[in-house]
Design a protein around this motif. Structure first.
Motif, PDB file in Angstrom:
ATOM      1  N   GLY A  37       0.789  -1.223   0.000  1.00 48.52           N
ATOM      2  CA  GLY A  37       0.000   0.000   0.000  1.00 48.52           C
ATOM      3  C   GLY A  37       0.818   1.268   0.000  1.00 48.52           C
ATOM      4  N   ASN A  38       2.129   1.159  -0.206  1.00 43.47           N
ATOM      5  CA  ASN A  38       2.978   2.340  -0.276  1.00 43.47           C
ATOM      6  C   ASN A  38       2.830   3.006  -1.640  1.00 43.47           C
ATOM      7  OD1 ASN A  38       4.059   1.788   2.288  1.00 43.47           O
ATOM      8  ND2 ASN A  38       5.626   0.452   1.418  1.00 43.47           N
ATOM      9  N   ALA A  39       2.680   4.324  -1.651  1.00 48.55           N
ATOM     10  CA  ALA A  39       2.606   5.073  -2.894  1.00 48.55           C
ATOM     11  C   ALA A  39       4.014   5.243  -3.460  1.00 48.55           C
ATOM     12  CB  ALA A  39       1.962   6.430  -2.654  1.00 48.55           C
ATOM     13  N   ILE A  40       4.166   5.028  -4.770  1.00 47.10           N
ATOM     14  CA  ILE A  40       5.480   5.071  -5.407  1.00 47.10           C
ATOM     15  C   ILE A  40       5.426   6.011  -6.597  1.00 47.10           C
ATOM     16  CG2 ILE A  40       7.287   3.735  -6.556  1.00 47.10           C
ATOM     17  CD1 ILE A  40       6.266   1.278  -5.105  1.00 47.10           C
ATOM     18  N   GLY A  41       6.357   6.959  -6.621  1.00 43.80           N
ATOM     19  CA  GLY A  41       6.478   7.866  -7.746  1.00 43.80           C
ATOM     20  C   GLY A  41       7.756   7.598  -8.511  1.00 43.80           C
ATOM     21  N   SER A  42       7.657   7.460  -9.841  1.00 43.94           N
ATOM     22  CA  SER A  42       8.825   7.186 -10.685  1.00 43.94           C
ATOM     23  C   SER A  42       9.006   8.332 -11.669  1.00 43.94           C
ATOM     24  CB  SER A  42       8.656   5.869 -11.444  1.00 43.94           C
ATOM     25  OG  SER A  42       8.554   4.776 -10.555  1.00 43.94           O
ATOM     26  N   LEU A  43      10.091   9.061 -11.494  1.00 46.75           N
ATOM     27  CA  LEU A  43      10.421  10.190 -12.362  1.00 46.75           C
ATOM     28  C   LEU A  43      11.523   9.760 -13.321  1.00 46.75           C
ATOM     29  CD1 LEU A  43      10.407  13.258 -13.116  1.00 46.75           C
ATOM     30  CD2 LEU A  43      12.088  13.562 -11.265  1.00 46.75           C
ATOM     31  N   THR A  44      11.279   9.898 -14.618  1.00 47.73           N
ATOM     32  CA  THR A  44      12.263   9.518 -15.624  1.00 47.73           C
ATOM     33  C   THR A  44      12.811  10.768 -16.303  1.00 47.73           C
ATOM     34  OG1 THR A  44      11.125   7.424 -16.021  1.00 47.73           O
ATOM     35  CG2 THR A  44      12.703   8.144 -17.692  1.00 47.73           C
ATOM     36  N   LEU A  45      14.141  10.867 -16.322  1.00 47.31           N
ATOM     37  CA  LEU A  45      14.834  11.986 -16.940  1.00 47.31           C
ATOM     38  C   LEU A  45      15.839  11.459 -17.952  1.00 47.31           C
ATOM     39  CD1 LEU A  45      15.710  13.986 -13.662  1.00 47.31           C
ATOM     40  CD2 LEU A  45      13.706  14.315 -15.135  1.00 47.31           C
ATOM     41  N   LYS A  46      16.098  12.234 -18.981  1.00 46.17           N
ATOM     42  CA  LYS A  46      17.114  11.902 -19.981  1.00 46.17           C
ATOM     43  C   LYS A  46      18.060  13.081 -20.111  1.00 46.17           C
ATOM     44  CE  LYS A  46      17.661  10.572 -24.843  1.00 46.17           C
ATOM     45  NZ  LYS A  46      18.561  11.710 -25.206  1.00 46.17           N
ATOM     46  N   HIS A  47      19.367  12.794 -20.110  1.00 46.99           N
ATOM     47  CA  HIS A  47      20.315  13.885 -20.160  1.00 46.99           C
ATOM     48  C   HIS A  47      20.430  14.430 -21.577  1.00 46.99           C
ATOM     49  CE1 HIS A  47      24.031  16.202 -19.364  1.00 46.99           C
ATOM     50  NE2 HIS A  47      23.462  16.299 -18.168  1.00 46.99           N
ATOM     51  N   SER A  48      20.595  15.753 -21.666  1.00 49.45           N
ATOM     52  CA  SER A  48      20.603  16.407 -22.966  1.00 49.45           C
ATOM     53  C   SER A  48      21.920  16.248 -23.714  1.00 49.45           C
ATOM     54  CB  SER A  48      20.293  17.903 -22.797  1.00 49.45           C
ATOM     55  OG  SER A  48      21.244  18.509 -21.920  1.00 49.45           O
ATOM     56  N   LEU A  49      23.005  15.949 -23.015  1.00 53.85           N
ATOM     57  CA  LEU A  49      24.305  15.827 -23.662  1.00 53.85           C
ATOM     58  C   LEU A  49      24.880  14.412 -23.596  1.00 53.85           C
ATOM     59  CD1 LEU A  49      25.994  19.134 -22.424  1.00 53.85           C
ATOM     60  CD2 LEU A  49      24.873  18.710 -24.624  1.00 53.85           C
ATOM     61  N   LYS A  50      24.668  13.744 -22.479  1.00 47.72           N
ATOM     62  CA  LYS A  50      25.162  12.382 -22.297  1.00 47.72           C
ATOM     63  C   LYS A  50      24.051  11.377 -22.607  1.00 47.72           C
ATOM     64  CE  LYS A  50      29.375  12.942 -20.359  1.00 47.72           C
ATOM     65  NZ  LYS A  50      30.620  12.262 -20.804  1.00 47.72           N
ATOM     66  N   SER A  51      24.436  10.207 -23.066  1.00 52.86           N
ATOM     67  CA  SER A  51      23.450   9.164 -23.349  1.00 52.86           C
ATOM     68  C   SER A  51      23.097   8.433 -22.053  1.00 52.86           C
ATOM     69  CB  SER A  51      24.001   8.191 -24.395  1.00 52.86           C
ATOM     70  OG  SER A  51      24.204   8.840 -25.632  1.00 52.86           O
ATOM     71  N   ILE A  52      22.516   9.154 -21.129  1.00 51.22           N
ATOM     72  CA  ILE A  52      22.192   8.632 -19.805  1.00 51.22           C
ATOM     73  C   ILE A  52      20.725   8.899 -19.498  1.00 51.22           C
ATOM     74  CG2 ILE A  52      22.620   8.820 -17.324  1.00 51.22           C
ATOM     75  CD1 ILE A  52      24.903   7.514 -18.758  1.00 51.22           C
ATOM     76  N   GLN A  53      20.052   7.861 -19.037  1.00 52.55           N
ATOM     77  CA  GLN A  53      18.690   7.998 -18.529  1.00 52.55           C
ATOM     78  C   GLN A  53      18.709   7.736 -17.040  1.00 52.55           C
ATOM     79  OE1 GLN A  53      14.981   6.407 -20.538  1.00 52.55           O
ATOM     80  NE2 GLN A  53      15.056   5.013 -18.789  1.00 52.55           N
ATOM     81  N   LEU A  54      17.872   8.473 -16.327  1.00 58.42           N
ATOM     82  CA  LEU A  54      17.810   8.357 -14.876  1.00 58.42           C
ATOM     83  C   LEU A  54      16.366   8.140 -14.472  1.00 58.42           C
ATOM     84  CD1 LEU A  54      19.873   8.580 -12.553  1.00 58.42           C
ATOM     85  CD2 LEU A  54      19.246  10.975 -12.336  1.00 58.42           C
ATOM     86  N   LYS A  55      16.136   7.089 -13.706  1.00 58.87           N
ATOM     87  CA  LYS A  55      14.816   6.882 -13.121  1.00 58.87           C
ATOM     88  C   LYS A  55      14.953   7.019 -11.613  1.00 58.87           C
ATOM     89  CE  LYS A  55      11.717   4.038 -14.718  1.00 58.87           C
ATOM     90  NZ  LYS A  55      10.938   2.821 -15.089  1.00 58.87           N
ATOM     91  N   ILE A  56      14.247   7.979 -11.047  1.00 61.63           N
ATOM     92  CA  ILE A  56      14.296   8.250  -9.610  1.00 61.63           C
ATOM     93  C   ILE A  56      12.980   7.776  -9.011  1.00 61.63           C
ATOM     94  CG2 ILE A  56      14.497  10.041  -7.856  1.00 61.63           C
ATOM     95  CD1 ILE A  56      16.111  11.659  -9.903  1.00 61.63           C
ATOM     96  N   ILE A  57      13.070   6.805  -8.112  1.00 60.88           N
ATOM     97  CA  ILE A  57      11.894   6.138  -7.568  1.00 60.88           C
ATOM     98  C   ILE A  57      11.779   6.484  -6.089  1.00 60.88           C
ATOM     99  CG2 ILE A  57      10.754   3.916  -7.221  1.00 60.88           C
ATOM    100  CD1 ILE A  57      12.709   2.880  -9.477  1.00 60.88           C
ATOM    101  N   THR A  58      10.675   7.102  -5.717  1.00 63.06           N
ATOM    102  CA  THR A  58      10.448   7.531  -4.337  1.00 63.06           C
ATOM    103  C   THR A  58       9.203   6.844  -3.798  1.00 63.06           C
ATOM    104  OG1 THR A  58      11.397   9.689  -4.890  1.00 63.06           O
ATOM    105  CG2 THR A  58      10.196   9.510  -2.809  1.00 63.06           C
ATOM    106  N   SER A  59       9.371   6.098  -2.717  1.00 63.85           N
ATOM    107  CA  SER A  59       8.253   5.399  -2.090  1.00 63.85           C
ATOM    108  C   SER A  59       7.850   6.129  -0.818  1.00 63.85           C
ATOM    109  CB  SER A  59       8.637   3.959  -1.743  1.00 63.85           C
ATOM    110  OG  SER A  59       9.056   3.260  -2.895  1.00 63.85           O
ATOM    111  N   CYS A  60       6.542   6.323  -0.641  1.00 63.28           N
ATOM    112  CA  CYS A  60       5.994   6.925   0.575  1.00 63.28           C
ATOM    113  C   CYS A  60       5.493   5.785   1.456  1.00 63.28           C
ATOM    114  CB  CYS A  60       4.846   7.865   0.226  1.00 63.28           C
ATOM    115  SG  CYS A  60       5.257   9.091  -1.034  1.00 63.28           S
ATOM    116  N   CYS A  61       6.143   5.571   2.567  1.00 63.96           N
ATOM    117  CA  CYS A  61       5.979   4.312   3.304  1.00 63.96           C
ATOM    118  C   CYS A  61       5.316   4.446   4.663  1.00 63.96           C
ATOM    119  CB  CYS A  61       7.347   3.651   3.475  1.00 63.96           C
ATOM    120  SG  CYS A  61       8.192   3.330   1.910  1.00 63.96           S
ATOM    121  N   GLY A  62       4.805   5.617   4.990  1.00 62.64           N
ATOM    122  CA  GLY A  62       4.197   5.794   6.295  1.00 62.64           C
ATOM    123  C   GLY A  62       5.212   6.047   7.382  1.00 62.64           C
TER     124      GLY A  62
END
Length: 719
Positions: free
Chosen positions: A85-110
């Motif tokens: 029942g924890n809420a999870i937010g997944s933010l996906t970013l892509k770098h403008s110069l480097k071939s790097i993708q970043l997924k930042i996952i934040t769980s709200c756990c009470g």
């Protein structure tokens, strides 16, 4: 505006993301290619957007020496919910110069806590990139702007302090202390021995003016660093003096920490953090509740077994030349007699040199029964079952000694540094080594049908090793951590009822990354009074006490100081292990046996019934002195407040003979039946009296204690 527990609000138009966990609200903004740590509130009230911080990155990532905290493009934000029942937010970013993708996952756990994970993907089809460093969480909290000079009281008071384990060396774990954070002067602490330390990546930040706590842990089993800065400046826009607290926590590894192949995704170390405007006890209780619910592992009914460890009197200098079937059976007889539930075979059961019992470190890696056990361990474990005991086995799976078959046949399996092989430490970054280690663990569990597997790790590699890949020297630490986590993720899934015990020269790896994959952990190899009390006191902050192993017995010469009741009191407040209570049943001291049996019964029939959910109150969070001076007091209260246990210890150099224990967690309107051990007195008092007036504990000699057990008193029989 207030928000409820475990929710996420996202405004993709403004690129504003809010995470709610009870009254804790964490806000991030994506502005000008940067993800910013914009606000961290502890009272459930969302701050106005114009009051948010807009200049503090929420992370840092350095690839091939270039910082990538900026230059990102927003791709997506998704919200989900996990099985708890924890809420999870997944933010996906892509770098403008480097071939790097970043997924930042934040769980709200009470309980005011959040879990932050970060996935780093190399989007290139052809180019391998090198991870230089990563700071998975950093930020800015507690902006103070009003009447700071007056509110500071005087120049000796600092606005913020950090609580942490002061010592980072073997046998000094859990030495919790507060350190003031000087204005405009960086403060940091870290580990350097290639493990998460004999400290832990754990800290508590305290606001000394306006109140409140932030608690943080990082799951990382190698070197790490936590840094803080109290930024005291004049804001040129508002013309106000401000003091803000900067914080960050990160793994520390020689660069490149990890080479990331084309198309590969790796995960950064997880960070667990929470904020609350409560007292210190409640802040720690919230951490424990979060860890128990969302992070830590348990099997079966979750009740921790009383362990009897064979390595007590069974050492060459005291009893016999090494392990034998008869000797182990004699230890099993002792374990069964005192009421232990699981028998652990410790180091020295393996290898050709096991007959002497003195060369256990040089024969690791050859995981076959030694010459002193011609019938293998099968008769020993069968005998344990006949006596009603479960059984476990010690294995230092990540090592191979110099006299092992592994060392002779596979010298390339060890980590190397600057052209030299580092003794004993297998290089798990090599797939063939990792496969061997995992297959040996599985083989041993299945061969002996183990109830518990104890992993030890008695080596350290401060800088780690290096492997040449594509003309670059990749450090081994990152892959070593990945490997051991992956192994025990798979082992735990394959054997869901297997107890897993973590150990690393005692408390060398007590971070939440490794502990979360095990069911209990050794927090130190030091069991001598009075320091063992301080170890329990401190480590039961970072971890719930049922995961904290403490031991009693002659093993490691640990029980020569202090009386027997006091030593038993220590392990009863933790996860109890005994080793070396007596050389044999025939030689048993009746008084020791009676004392031991009494407290094991108390643990099983009383303390353990609520240990797993108990709220912990640290009456003496800071215990000074080289080994522990003055008094120490711990209180555990059941979730329904109907049961409680507290122990008061007189350590050394106490100035008074009396300590008044005022209970903190009781229900004031409830009556309690109290029993005090070892004196055996019983009486009835109200929760109000126990809290307001307390109980006077008089101890006129050092290294003694009293344990107070409380149970709801029902003066009328239930219908």
């Amino acid at each position: 505006m207030s928000i409820s527990s475990k929710v996420i609000f996202s405004d993709e138009g403004k690129k504003r993301f809010q995470y709610g966990s009870d009254l804790s609200i964490y806000t991030e903004r994506f502005i000008d290619g940067k993800l910013l740590s914009s606000g961290f509130q502890d009272n459930g009230v969302t701050i106005y957007e114009h009051s948010e911080f807009v200049d503090k990155p929420a992370f840092d990532l350095v690839i091939d020496g270039e910082s990538l905290y900026y230059g990102w493009e927003f791709i997506s934000f998704d919200s989900t919910e996990d099985e708890s029942g924890n809420a999870i937010g997944s933010l996906t970013l892509k770098h403008s110069l480097k071939s790097i993708q970043l997924k930042i996952i934040t769980s709200c756990c009470g309980f005011g806590f959040f879990r932050r994970a970060m996935e780093i993907t190399n989007l290139s089809d052809v180019e391998t990139v090198g991870l230089t460093s990563v700071v998975p969480l950093k930020g800015y909290i507690w902006e103070m702007t009003h009447n700071i000079t007056e509110n500071l009281k005087d120049a000796t008071v600092y606005p913020y302090s950090v609580g942490r384990f002061r010592d980072v060396h073997w046998s000094n774990e859990g030495n919790f202390d507060w350190q003031d954070i000087a204005l405009n002067t960086g403060t940091f602490f870290n580990s350097t021995q290639g493990q998460s330390g004999h400290g832990s990546p754990f800290f508590v930040l305290r606001n000394n003016i306006y109140g409140g706590y932030m608690v943080c842990q990082m799951g990382w089993s190698a070197n790490w660093k936590a840094s803080f800065l109290a930024d005291y400046n004049n804001d040129r826009h508002s013309h106000e003096t401000k003091i803000n607290l900067n914080f960050e926590i990160m793994p520390v590894t020689v660069s490149p920490a990890r080479l990331i192949a084309p198309g590969e995704t790796i995960q950064a170390s997880e960070v667990h953090f929470g904020m609350s405007h409560v007292d210190f006890d409640t802040a720690i209780q919230n951490l424990h509740a979060y860890l128990r619910r969302s992070v830590l592992k348990q099997v079966g009914d979750g009740l921790q077994p009383v362990i009897y460890n064979q390595a007590g009197y069974m050492v060459p200098s005291l009893l016999e030349p090494g392990m034998s079937e008869d000797g182990l059976k004699r230890e099993i007889d002792i374990a069964a007699e005192i009421g232990a539930e699981l028998f652990m075979v410790d180091a020295g059961w393996y290898g050709k040199n096991g007959q002497t019992g003195t060369d256990w470190g040089n024969t690791t890696g050859d995981w076959y029964a030694a010459e002193g056990l011609p019938n293998d361990l099968f008769p020993v474990f069968e005998y344990a079952k006949e006596k009603g005991l479960k059984y476990g086995l010690w294995v230092e799976a990540e090592s191979a000694g110099s006299k092992s078959k592994i060392a002779a046949e596979h010298p390339d399996w060890f980590i190397e540094k600057h052209g030299k092989t580092i003794d004993r430490i297998l290089d798990l970054s090599k797939p063939e080594v990792q496969n061997f280690v995992e297959s040996e663990i599985i083989r041993l569990v299945e061969k002996y049908d183990l109830d518990m597997f104890r992993l030890d790790y008695n080596s350290c590699s401060p800088e780690g090793g290096f492997n040449l890949k594509g003309g670059r020297n990749e450090n081994t630490h990152w892959r070593q951590v990945e490997a051991i986590y992956g192994i025990f993720d798979r082992v735990g899934k394959r054997f869901p009822n297997l107890q897993l015990e973590n150990c690393a020269s005692g408390g060398g790896r007590t971070d939440i990354g490794i502990v979360s994959r095990f069911t209990t952990t050794w927090v130190s190899d030091w069991f001598k009074m009075p320091r063992t009390v301080r170890i329990l006191n401190g480590m039961s902050m970072a971890l719930p006490p049922e995961y904290v192993n403490r031991s009693y017995g002659v093993g490691m010469q640990s029980s020569y100081n202090g009386n027997a009741d006091t030593q038993m009191h220590v392990i009863m407040m933790a996860h109890p292990t005994l080793f070396g209570v007596t050389p044999s049943l025939a030689e048993a001291n009746p008084a020791i046996m009676k004392c031991t049996k009494k407290y094991i019964k108390i643990y099983k029939e009383f303390i353990r019934t609520f240990h797993r959910t108990a709220k912990v109150y640290h009456h003496t969070p800071v215990i000074p002195g080289a080994d522990g001076s003055g008094w120490a007091a711990l209180e555990y209260v059941s979730d329904d407040q109907k049961k409680a246990v507290a122990t008061v210890f007189r350590l050394v150099n106490a100035e008074e003979n009396v300590y008044t224990l005022k209970f903190r967690g009781l229900k004031k309107g409830m009556k309690y039946q109290a029993r005090i051990e070892p004196e055996g007195s019983e009486f009835i008092l109200s929760g109000y009296a126990l809290s307001k007036d307390g109980i006077e504990i008089k101890l006129d000699t050092a290294l003694t204690s009293q344990m107070i057990m409380l149970t709801e008193y029902m003066n009328e029989p239930t219908q």
